[in-house]
Design a protein around this motif. Structure first.
Motif, PDB file in Angstrom:
ATOM      1  N   LYS A  71     -15.225  12.397 -26.011  1.00  0.00           N
ATOM      2  CA  LYS A  71     -15.272  12.286 -27.476  1.00  0.00           C
ATOM      3  C   LYS A  71     -13.882  12.462 -28.074  1.00  0.00           C
ATOM      4  CE  LYS A  71     -20.035  13.959 -27.886  1.00  0.00           C
ATOM      5  NZ  LYS A  71     -20.912  15.042 -28.423  1.00  0.00           N
ATOM      6  N   TRP A  72     -13.112  13.352 -27.495  1.00  0.00           N
ATOM      7  CA  TRP A  72     -11.739  13.591 -27.986  1.00  0.00           C
ATOM      8  C   TRP A  72     -10.873  12.351 -27.786  1.00  0.00           C
ATOM      9  CZ3 TRP A  72      -6.950  13.837 -25.496  1.00  0.00           C
ATOM     10  CH2 TRP A  72      -5.905  14.385 -26.229  1.00  0.00           C
ATOM     11  N   LYS A  94      -7.927  24.609 -22.484  1.00  0.00           N
ATOM     12  CA  LYS A  94      -9.102  25.086 -23.194  1.00  0.00           C
ATOM     13  C   LYS A  94      -9.269  26.590 -23.018  1.00  0.00           C
ATOM     14  CE  LYS A  94     -11.873  22.956 -24.934  1.00  0.00           C
ATOM     15  NZ  LYS A  94     -12.050  22.608 -26.362  1.00  0.00           N
ATOM     16  N   TYR A 140     -17.735  19.907 -20.916  1.00  0.00           N
ATOM     17  CA  TYR A 140     -16.320  19.687 -21.214  1.00  0.00           C
ATOM     18  C   TYR A 140     -15.918  18.234 -20.939  1.00  0.00           C
ATOM     19  CZ  TYR A 140     -16.161  24.755 -21.405  1.00  0.00           C
ATOM     20  OH  TYR A 140     -16.393  26.070 -21.736  1.00  0.00           O
ATOM     21  N   GLU A 163     -17.926  15.658 -21.481  1.00  0.00           N
ATOM     22  CA  GLU A 163     -18.392  14.951 -22.675  1.00  0.00           C
ATOM     23  C   GLU A 163     -17.490  15.223 -23.864  1.00  0.00           C
ATOM     24  OE1 GLU A 163     -22.372  16.250 -23.234  1.00  0.00           O
ATOM     25  OE2 GLU A 163     -23.134  15.354 -21.358  1.00  0.00           O
ATOM     26  N   GLU A 164     -17.029  16.457 -23.995  1.00  0.00           N
ATOM     27  CA  GLU A 164     -16.122  16.791 -25.108  1.00  0.00           C
ATOM     28  C   GLU A 164     -14.799  16.054 -24.979  1.00  0.00           C
ATOM     29  OE1 GLU A 164     -13.835  20.714 -26.978  1.00  0.00           O
ATOM     30  OE2 GLU A 164     -15.447  20.965 -25.500  1.00  0.00           O
ATOM     31  N   HIS A 165     -14.295  15.931 -23.756  1.00  0.00           N
ATOM     32  CA  HIS A 165     -13.029  15.223 -23.550  1.00  0.00           C
ATOM     33  C   HIS A 165     -13.172  13.735 -23.848  1.00  0.00           C
ATOM     34  CE1 HIS A 165      -9.829  13.372 -20.885  1.00  0.00           C
ATOM     35  NE2 HIS A 165      -9.134  14.131 -21.713  1.00  0.00           N
TER      36      HIS A 165
END
Length: 264
Positions: free
Chosen positions: A122-123, A153, A116, A118-120
């Protein structure tokens, strides 16, 4: 004692393995023998009699059930699970900013949270293409918005949902904590004892800059050294997570490295 390990490093480099020549076991055994003395007029006789009695009882216990042998008592840390506090804690209400920093540290160092994070990142890069080119802005924005973003989330694990919700504002504060069989103490507790274990070190990935005007910081691993001042037990309702509040040493002027690579 804290200075013990400092001497051992130097001795190993100069003379080889320490256990072939050190005197610490003999010094400790001398204390045991001194404890046998009951009559100071005849110390040798007291030592001999007590030693023989202890050996005889030790031999007899081999043939008795449910009897503990004479010797060093069992460590109180053996039966503790990972993350067991020592008695004597109390509940305090902490500052919201400090609590947020502690919560963010827990999230950043939890394995199941890493995807999460890493996802944040990228976001943030996708929604802020221009600002995200600056690493400093990206890191600060991630720290500022990640906890709120994670709460929104749809998390499938119950543990993730409780962690995303965050800890309560009331935390349990202790003077010592047993983690993986090792007891860590605060500085105040160490000052009242002969042996100390309040020093910690951590290798962290941090943003490094050459000067205050550096606009292109880089991320790298850096070792930090500090002293534990407070131990908090963060309450996530279904579980607790201990964190250490430390005073960190200035890496530029507070660390000395000798010719053997020993740090003090």
């Amino acid at each position: 004692m804290i200075h013990l390990t400092v001497h051992l490093v130097r001795e190993v480099r100069l003379c080889g393995p320490v256990y072939f020549r050190w005197m610490y076991p003999f010094e400790r055994f001398m204390k045991v023998l001194k404890g046998y003395v009951r009559n100071r007029n005849h110390p040798e006789g007291c030592i001999v009699e007590c030693y023989i009695v202890e050996e005889a009882i030790e031999f007899c216990t081999e043939y008795l059930s449910n009897v503990d042998a004479i010797g060093v008592p069992n460590s109180t840390n053996v039966d503790h699970k990972v993350g067991a506090p020592i008695p004597g804690g109390h509940i305090i209400e902490v500052d919201s900013n400090l609590l947020l920093q502690a919560h963010h540290y827990v999230l950043e160092n939890t394995t199941i949270i890493q995807p999460y994070i890493e996802e944040h990142m990228k976001w943030l890069k996708l929604n802020n293409p221009r600002q995200s080119k600056r690493q400093k802005w990206l890191q600060e924005e991630h720290m500022r918005t990640f906890t709120h973003w994670l709460r929104k989330k749809n998390l499938y694990l119950e543990t993730l949902r409780w962690m995303a919700h965050g800890p309560t504002h009331y935390v349990a504060k202790y003077h010592g904590y047993v983690i993986n069989g090792c007891q860590y103490n605060t500085k105040d507790r160490d000052e009242l004892r002969v042996t100390q274990n309040s020093g910690v070190s951590i290798v962290a990935t941090t943003m490094q800059i050459s000067s205050a005007k550096d606009k292109n910081p880089v991320f790298g691993e850096l070792c930090f050294y500090g002293i534990i001042t407070e131990i908090w037990d963060l309450d996530y309702t279904m579980f607790r997570i201990p964190v250490f509040k430390c005073n960190w040493v200035d890496n530029k002027s507070g660390i000395k490295v000798d010719e053997f690579g020993d740090i003090s």
